[in-house]
Design an enzyme around this catalytic site. Structure first.
Site, PDB file in Angstrom:
ATOM      1  CD  GLN A 237      -2.990  -1.009   2.325  1.00 40.10           C
ATOM      2  OE1 GLN A 237      -3.214  -2.026   2.949  1.00 40.10           O
ATOM      3  NE2 GLN A 237      -3.573   0.143   2.627  1.00 40.10           N
ATOM      4  NE  ARG A 384     -13.915   0.526   3.095  1.00 35.45           N
ATOM      5  CZ  ARG A 384     -14.251   0.027   1.912  1.00 35.45           C
ATOM      6  NH1 ARG A 384     -14.260  -1.256   1.711  1.00 35.45           N
ATOM      7  NH2 ARG A 384     -14.583   0.821   0.921  1.00 35.45           N
ATOM      8  CB  CYS A 385     -10.896   3.159  10.223  1.00 36.21           C
ATOM      9  SG  CYS A 385      -9.798   2.294  11.345  1.00 36.21           S
ATOM     10  CD  GLU A 760      -9.464   4.268   5.433  1.00 39.41           C
ATOM     11  OE1 GLU A 760      -9.272   5.379   5.916  1.00 39.41           O
ATOM     12  OE2 GLU A 760      -8.564   3.454   5.236  1.00 39.41           O
TER      13      GLU A 760
END
Ligand code: CDP
Length: 806
Positions: A237, A384-385, A760
């Site tokens: 990522q 996902r945050c 997110e």
């Protein structure tokens, strides 16, 4: 005038710029099976690696015998810690300032920890050979419960650092303690609690889970001995950060390392950190001089790469009898597993947990976090945050519901009463953040009107009466969540990774014919960057998005960036893109002025061209200007048309949203059905409404998963449960509810195009919304707080505890 307007509208539409539902350009290859992932890579002479993993959660390694494995035809090498130690590579640094074993040396600290790396001519031989490596273990007592980590007689887990009483974030209270982090005004907060009319206190557990991207973590390393260069393909990522880390730990000069992240099949935080597999494939290739591939299987991914959450949050609110919240106090016990490999900006050992005052104007607050070691896999990623924001929002949104229940107030009304008001922005929170913009009251009203909140509460009251009379076995829950996210890490003053400020970048080149290539320091894992960055450029410089190619993920060609996670792409690299485009536009204006023989100030921008003010027929299109930039630039101007921007954001962006969930639960089976789920998101200026909707659908689906069943659990012996999709809940289309989406638009005042992140938000807001729906369903029966995950078994047990079963 109408004709001019029509012409402008047509030209604008042709650009497919910001605000348009442009179809995802990357889907052409993804839907035809033409994506190119790490495991698609086939290089001449390539070998394959696989790990020998520990069956024990905590054990001493007495001996490792690799001779039987090495004798298997097709096995080329077997690496152990003894091979890595002389190279100083048996441990690697983590992003959190700890070190992590690459291959276990004297002890194993969690089940499935990497012990040896077998390299063979194919994946299957490597796998067979792992079973021929003989490891003698002496089992040790293990710690699974983080509350037992710091007991005086707890077994010491990290013998490698047991005498180090100061960690990366200050003093350690116990050999199994990692850090204590405190923020806020303790004295003032305690004083408010001592005198408050009403207080609530609850242990809110955001349980351990895993981001579980469909494509697991993998890498291919290829070392060219002649050139002394390493090429590393991987599921990264943040490719540039990986290049820097590889350079620092291998000693190879950074310019001789080429890191390439090809297409990535989902990340959700799982692919931010560095893993043993990356290091072993690199060492294997350097030692053997041929490419080495490492591809994780599903069980390895779920049980060894970065987990998420595992926050045990003692949460308190103090309020007046009328429901004005006066103070918040939170203590978090953070279970980090065997190594502190949290992926947070360096100065933030508990991420942005201090956003836990949420959307409310709470005058004082105090937060303390203790991180501890246990015999579990390491990690602690932002699934996902943004960093620990799901945990923070879960804490405040559950706490507000508990307070409403205690006060006998409606949960929506309590929220509205305590919202930060639109005129209070920029708002300084008690725990140190400056919220950039928001209009919470408008968003909440729109959401409540659309969902028909009043009618739903009336229906619920009727259902509760019917339940009490024994006429129905179904409970109805209404879940609410009003969240504030904090995304776009971040300003150099508070965010860095390994000392590198968290800027991001864009480089845009206009070719002579007016087509464009642009490269960014971020890396899409499914978010559609190739589509949406092009839309920003299209609007800024008037070249159709279809003529703009976006490239990411190759450290040789892309400008240095900190990567994609924490919804930072739009807030940071999106801003860099707009600023770089504006540099190009400024130069284009000078060229156009020269071409039209007027002063620059006499020109105005018109969709895709500069025209002379008051003389709309005299203009030069961006395409014409591009040609002139290479053909006849003004005297003393260098030819070409390109720009680069490294953008350091002045602040984070604070997206927010109002979510409502209506749930029906059968008390006798514990089966919960989501009847409605409504999500209103405000991410400021919207670049692509279709992609935003897709992001919201995906985020809500993962929120549904986490709240309603997904979990990585350990038994008493530290055996990991839920390490396959047989046990780990990954919702498919069958279980996933229908999503209703909506929005308001409150632009970010400091972002060049007013955009905030969105990828997110739905996860952050979704988890507490589901949990609140479940809790709301049982609240009138005196259930108290019900911990997640809310699978049917656990809900059935709630029914049993409350004596509801017939
Ligand atoms: O960093 P990441 O790409 O995961 O998150 P993001 O910045 O929130 O963006 C996710 C996707 O939504 C990207 O393709 C964005 O361009 C798009 N988006 C948008 O269209 N409008 C916004 N205001 C924010 C994001």
């Amino acid at each position: 005038q109408t004709r001019i307007d029509q012409d402008r509208a047509e030209r604008t539409e042709k650009l497919q710029g910001m605000g348009c539902k442009r179809k995802r350009v990357e889907d052409i290859r993804f839907t035809q099976g033409k994506g190119s992932y790490v495991d698609d890579l086939k290089l001449p002479g390539m070998l394959f690696g696989d790990f020998v993993r520990s069956p024990h959660a905590h054990a001493r390694i007495k001996s490792i015998d690799t001779s039987r494995a090495k004798a298997l035809p097709g096995v080329i090498a077997v690496l152990t810690a003894a091979d890595l130690k002389p190279l100083g590579l048996h441990y690697m640094p983590t992003l959190a300032g700890d070190v992590q074993a690459v291959l276990a040396e004297e002890k194993v600290l969690f089940q499935n920890q990497e012990v040896a790396f077998v390299i063979a001519v194919d994946r299957y031989i490597a796998s067979d050979a792992t079973e021929l490596v003989d490891v003698e273990y002496e089992a040790l007592p293990c710690i699974v419960d983080p509350f037992k980590s710091m007991l005086p007689d707890a077994p010491i887990l990290r013998e490698d650092i047991q005498d180090k009483m100061t960690g990366a974030h200050g003093p350690r209270k116990h050999p199994n303690h990692i850090f204590e982090w405190m923020i806020g005004d303790k004295e003032a907060t305690d004083a408010v609690f001592a005198n408050a009319d009403v207080t609530i206190k609850e242990m809110l557990v955001d349980h351990r889970t895993h981001p579980s991207p469909l494509e697991t973590c993998q890498s291919v390393a290829s070392f060219d001995k002649v050139k002394g260069e390493l090429t590393l393909w991987g599921t990264f990522q943040a490719p540039h950060v990986i290049r820097t880390v590889v350079s620092l730990i291998s000693g190879l000069p950074e310019h001789k390392i080429h890191v390439i992240a090809p297409d990535i099949g989902g990340g959700f935080g799982n692919k931010v950190g560095a893993y043993a597999g990356y290091v072993c494939s690199v060492v294997g290739s350097i030692v053997l001089g041929v490419p080495v591939k490492w591809v994780e299987d599903r069980m390895e991914n779920l049980s060894t790469t970065s987990f998420a959450r595992d926050y045990h949050m003692t949460t308190e609110l103090a309020a007046t009898k009328e429901g004005k919240i006066l103070a918040m106090r939170v203590h978090v016990l953070a279970d980090h597993g065997a190594f502190d490999a949290c992926a947070d900006p360096s100065k933030w050992p508990a991420g942005f947990m201090n956003i836990c005052t949420g959307s409310y104007d709470i005058p004082v607050a105090h937060l303390a976090v203790d991180g501890v070691y246990t015999n579990k896999a390491s990690g602690g990623v932002a699934y996902r945050c943004s960093f620990r924001v799901t945990e923070a929002v879960f804490a405040i949104e559950r706490a507000v519901e508990l307070l409403a229940h205690k006060l006998g107030m409606d949960a929506a009304e309590l929220r509205i009463k305590n919202f930060i008001k639109a005129e209070q922005f920029p708002y300084q929170s008690a725990l140190g953040w400056e919220y950039d913009s928001g209009d919470y009251h408008t968003a909440m009203k729109k959401a409540m009107d659309t969902i028909g909140y009043k009618e739903l509460r009336e229906e619920q009251a009727r259902k509760r009466e019917a339940f009490t009379r024994g006429e129905t076995r179904e409970l109805m829950g209404i879940g609410i969540s009003f969240f504030t996210e904090i995304v776009g890490a971040g300003p150099a003053k508070n965010c860095d990774i390994l000392g590198i400020a968290m800027f991001d970048s864009a480089e845009i080149r206009i070719h002579p014919t007016g087509s464009v290539i642009a490269r960014m320091g971020t890396k899409s894992q499914g978010q559609g960057h190739e589509t949406t960055y092009a839309q920003i450029i299209a609007t800024e410089i008037g070249i159709p998005a279809d003529d703009i190619m976006i490239e990411e993920g190759n450290t040789d060609t892309a400008p240095y960036g900190l990567g994609t996670y924490g919804s930072r792409s739009t807030p940071v690299a999106g801003a860099a893109t707009a600023v770089a485009a504006r540099k190009i536009k400024a130069k284009a204006q000078m060229i156009a002025a020269h071409m039209l023989e007027v002063h620059e100030g006499d020109l105005e921008w018109d969709v895709d061209r500069f025209r002379v003010k008051g003389l709309p027929e005299k203009f030069k299109t961006m395409k014409e200007i591009a040609w002139a930039a290479y053909n006849s630039p003004p005297p003393n101007m260098e030819p070409g048309l390109e720009a680069v921007n490294y953008y350091e954001p002045p602040n984070m962006t604070y997206p927010f949203g109002a979510y409502f969930c209506v749930m029906d639960i059968d008390v006798d089976t514990g089966v919960a059905k989501t009847r409605r789920f409504y999500a209103l998101d405000d991410c400021g200026t919207r670049i692509n409404p279709m992609i935003i909707e897709g992001q919201v659908h995906g985020g809500l689906t993962e929120a549904f998963a986490c709240a309603m069943g997904q979990e990585i659990r350990y038994d008493e012996q530290g055996n990991v449960m839920g390490a396959s999709f047989m046990d780990f809940f990954l919702p498919t289309a069958v279980e996933t509810p229908h999503w209703e989406t909506d929005h308001t638009v409150t632009p970010s005042p400091h972002h060049p195009i007013g955009a905030k992140g969105v990828g997110e938000s739905p996860h952050v807001g979704g988890v507490p919304c589901f949990s609140n729906a479940v809790n709301d369903a049982y609240a009138f029966l005196g259930a108290g707080h019900i911990q997640m995950p809310h699978d049917a078994w656990r809900l059935w047990k709630v029914g049993e505890k409350l004596n509801l079963h017939q």
